[in-house]
Scaffold this motif. Structure first.
Motif, short mmCIF file in Angstrom:
data_model
loop_
_atom_site.label_atom_id
_atom_site.label_comp_id
_atom_site.label_asym_id
_atom_site.label_seq_id
_atom_site.Cartn_x
_atom_site.Cartn_y
_atom_site.Cartn_z
N SER A 1 -16.60 -20.30 -18.00
CA SER A 1 -16.16 -20.53 -16.61
C SER A 1 -16.73 -19.46 -15.68
O SER A 1 -16.01 -18.85 -14.90
N TRP A 2 -18.04 -19.25 -15.77
CA TRP A 2 -18.67 -18.20 -14.96
C TRP A 2 -18.56 -18.48 -13.46
O TRP A 2 -18.60 -17.54 -12.65
N GLY A 3 -18.41 -19.74 -13.10
CA GLY A 3 -18.38 -20.09 -11.69
C GLY A 3 -17.17 -19.56 -10.94
O GLY A 3 -17.22 -19.31 -9.74
N TYR A 4 -16.05 -19.39 -11.66
CA TYR A 4 -14.84 -18.91 -10.98
C TYR A 4 -14.14 -17.76 -11.71
O TYR A 4 -13.14 -17.23 -11.23
N SER A 5 -14.65 -17.36 -12.86
CA SER A 5 -14.00 -16.28 -13.60
C SER A 5 -14.07 -14.94 -12.88
O SER A 5 -13.29 -14.03 -13.16
N TRP A 6 -15.03 -14.82 -11.92
CA TRP A 6 -15.13 -13.58 -11.15
C TRP A 6 -13.88 -13.31 -10.33
O TRP A 6 -13.64 -12.18 -9.87
N LEU A 7 -13.03 -14.34 -10.16
CA LEU A 7 -11.77 -14.14 -9.43
C LEU A 7 -10.86 -13.14 -10.13
O LEU A 7 -9.91 -12.62 -9.52
N ILE A 8 -11.15 -12.86 -11.43
CA ILE A 8 -10.38 -11.85 -12.16
C ILE A 8 -10.45 -10.50 -11.44
O ILE A 8 -9.47 -9.76 -11.37
N PHE A 9 -11.64 -10.19 -10.87
CA PHE A 9 -11.80 -8.91 -10.16
C PHE A 9 -10.97 -8.88 -8.88
O PHE A 9 -10.43 -7.84 -8.50
N VAL A 10 -10.87 -10.02 -8.22
CA VAL A 10 -10.05 -10.10 -7.01
C VAL A 10 -8.58 -9.88 -7.37
O VAL A 10 -7.87 -9.08 -6.72
N LEU A 11 -8.13 -10.57 -8.43
CA LEU A 11 -6.75 -10.40 -8.88
C LEU A 11 -6.52 -8.97 -9.37
O LEU A 11 -5.45 -8.39 -9.16
N GLY A 12 -7.54 -8.39 -10.02
CA GLY A 12 -7.43 -7.02 -10.50
C GLY A 12 -7.19 -6.05 -9.36
O GLY A 12 -6.37 -5.12 -9.48
N GLY A 13 -7.89 -6.24 -8.26
CA GLY A 13 -7.70 -5.37 -7.10
C GLY A 13 -6.31 -5.50 -6.51
O GLY A 13 -5.71 -4.52 -6.07
N ILE A 14 -5.78 -6.74 -6.51
CA ILE A 14 -4.45 -6.97 -5.96
C ILE A 14 -3.38 -6.32 -6.83
O ILE A 14 -2.48 -5.63 -6.34
N PHE A 15 -3.49 -6.51 -8.15
CA PHE A 15 -2.47 -5.99 -9.05
C PHE A 15 -2.59 -4.49 -9.29
O PHE A 15 -1.62 -3.85 -9.71
N GLU A 16 -3.77 -3.91 -9.02
CA GLU A 16 -3.92 -2.47 -9.21
C GLU A 16 -2.93 -1.70 -8.35
O GLU A 16 -2.24 -0.78 -8.83
N ASP A 17 -2.84 -2.05 -7.07
CA ASP A 17 -1.93 -1.36 -6.17
C ASP A 17 -0.47 -1.55 -6.62
O ASP A 17 0.33 -0.61 -6.52
N TYR A 18 -0.18 -2.73 -7.12
CA TYR A 18 1.19 -3.01 -7.58
C TYR A 18 1.56 -2.13 -8.77
O TYR A 18 2.62 -1.48 -8.80
N PHE A 19 0.65 -2.06 -9.76
CA PHE A 19 0.92 -1.26 -10.96
C PHE A 19 0.99 0.23 -10.63
O PHE A 19 1.84 0.96 -11.16
N LEU A 20 0.09 0.69 -9.75
CA LEU A 20 0.10 2.11 -9.37
C LEU A 20 1.40 2.47 -8.66
O LEU A 20 1.97 3.55 -8.89
N GLU A 21 1.86 1.59 -7.80
CA GLU A 21 3.12 1.86 -7.08
C GLU A 21 4.29 1.94 -8.04
O GLU A 21 5.17 2.79 -7.89
N LYS A 22 4.29 1.08 -9.05
CA LYS A 22 5.36 1.11 -10.05
C LYS A 22 5.33 2.42 -10.83
O LYS A 22 6.38 3.02 -11.08
N LEU A 23 4.14 2.87 -11.21
CA LEU A 23 4.01 4.11 -11.95
C LEU A 23 4.43 5.32 -11.11
O LEU A 23 5.08 6.25 -11.60
N LYS A 24 4.05 5.31 -9.83
CA LYS A 24 4.40 6.41 -8.94
C LYS A 24 5.92 6.51 -8.75
O LYS A 24 6.47 7.60 -8.64
N ARG A 25 6.57 5.36 -8.69
CA ARG A 25 8.03 5.37 -8.52
C ARG A 25 8.73 5.97 -9.73
O ARG A 25 9.77 6.61 -9.62
N LYS A 26 8.14 5.76 -10.91
CA LYS A 26 8.72 6.35 -12.12
C LYS A 26 8.62 7.85 -12.12
O LYS A 26 9.43 8.53 -12.69
#
Length: 318
Positions: free
Chosen positions: A293-318
């Motif tokens: 699925s090379w045509g749309y699998s690159w969306l993983i990087f978009v989702l990765g950027g979105i979830f990175e901030d979420y995970f970092l915020e969770k870690l910082k709160r801990k």
């Protein structure tokens, strides 16, 4: 009022920045401002009111104790290998040189395009290309050489705390440079906005096309020069004045800076930042090969950027 704020800033210079100390500083400033205005209403002069407010408050230890913040909570910070004033002054000289050469290099690259279009329309296209490549080469050379020297200097200071003297000097330098920063920023923005003027003049009175392009790029180049130059210098004054540790790369603070900012979560955050994007890349490759699925699998990087901030915020709160 500014005197009171500067006094309070000086008291908190070497107190690590935490939510508790930040709140304490804000509360103290509010109390001191209320008392200052109250004294003015009683008929005191401005100088008398400021003196009375400052004299009523004791040392930083007493202030923290009144707000139930023991300074012993900060004793675990290891304030060794501090950046001294002579090192800071030398670094700021390096910053000025770097900002000058970087902004000049960028301006030369922009001006090269203008010269190419000007000469191509008025003289010879090949000469225009030659001049453009010469100017771009000079610009890139300035950017690379200044960046290497600047990076080497930052590396020597990375993850070291600022001494109290350095923070006081940085606050003063930032205050002194604020006017130059505003003037340079406004001038640069105005030059960029006015850069389209030659095209209106061309329509109105028939200015040559090549000259219109040259004036356009020259105005943009000069505007960018002013914006970049003053912004880098002012940013470093304020970063030192407001910071506790020297951070060479904002995306990857050193161990001591991380510990200071994130406490017990520092190691988890540093490990997360080292592993997160390599893991995302591995997931992308495995998923793409398995599903074709090379045509749309690159969306993983978009989702990765979105979830990175979420995970970092969770870690910082801990």
């Amino acid at each position: 009022m500014k005197t009171i704020k500067d006094y309070l800033d000086s008291l908190f210079l070497n107190v690590p920045i935490t939510p508790e100390t930040k709140k304490a500083k804000e509360d103290l400033l509010a109390i001191m401002e209320d008392q200052y205005h109250g004294l003015l209403e009683e008929g005191k002069s401005e100088h008398e009111a400021i003196g009375a407010v400052i004299s009523e408050f004791g040392s930083i230890d007493e202030l923290l104790q009144e707000l139930e913040l023991s300074r012993s909570a900060f004793d675990e910070e290891i304030w060794e290998n501090e950046i001294e004033l002579d090192e800071a002054l030398s670094f700021w000289d390096k910053v000025r040189n770097f900002s000058l050469f970087l902004s000049a290099g960028i301006a030369l690259c922009i001006l090269g395009l203008g010269m190419m279009l000007f000469l191509a329309n008025s003289l010879n296209e090949m000469i225009g290309l030659l001049i453009m490549f010469i100017l771009i080469a000079l610009g890139v050379g300035l950017i690379i050489t200044s960046s290497l020297s600047y990076s080497a200097t930052k590396k020597k200071l990375n993850d070291r705390p600022y001494s109290q003297q350095v923070k006081i000097e940085a606050s003063q330098q930032a205050e002194n440079y604020a006017k130059s920063f505003r003037v340079g920023l406004v001038l640069g923005i105005i030059l960029c906005i006015l850069s389209v003027t030659p095209f209106f003049v061309k329509i109105a009175i028939g200015l040559p096309t090549g000259l219109s392009f040259l004036l356009f790029f020259a105005s943009v180049a000069l505007g960018v020069f002013f914006i970049v130059y003053v912004s880098i210098i002012y940013t470093w004054f304020t970063k030192v004045a407001e910071g506790t540790f020297f951070i060479s790369d904002e995306d990857e603070p050193g161990p001591r800076a991380s510990q200071h900012m994130y406490g017990d979560s520092a190691e988890s955050i540093r490990l997360f930042e080292r592993l997160y994007w390599p893991s995302i890349f591995v997931i992308y490759m495995v998923w793409s090969f398995l599903t074709r699925s090379w045509g749309y699998s690159w969306l993983i990087f978009v989702l990765g950027g979105i979830f990175e901030d979420y995970f970092l915020e969770k870690l910082k709160r801990k």
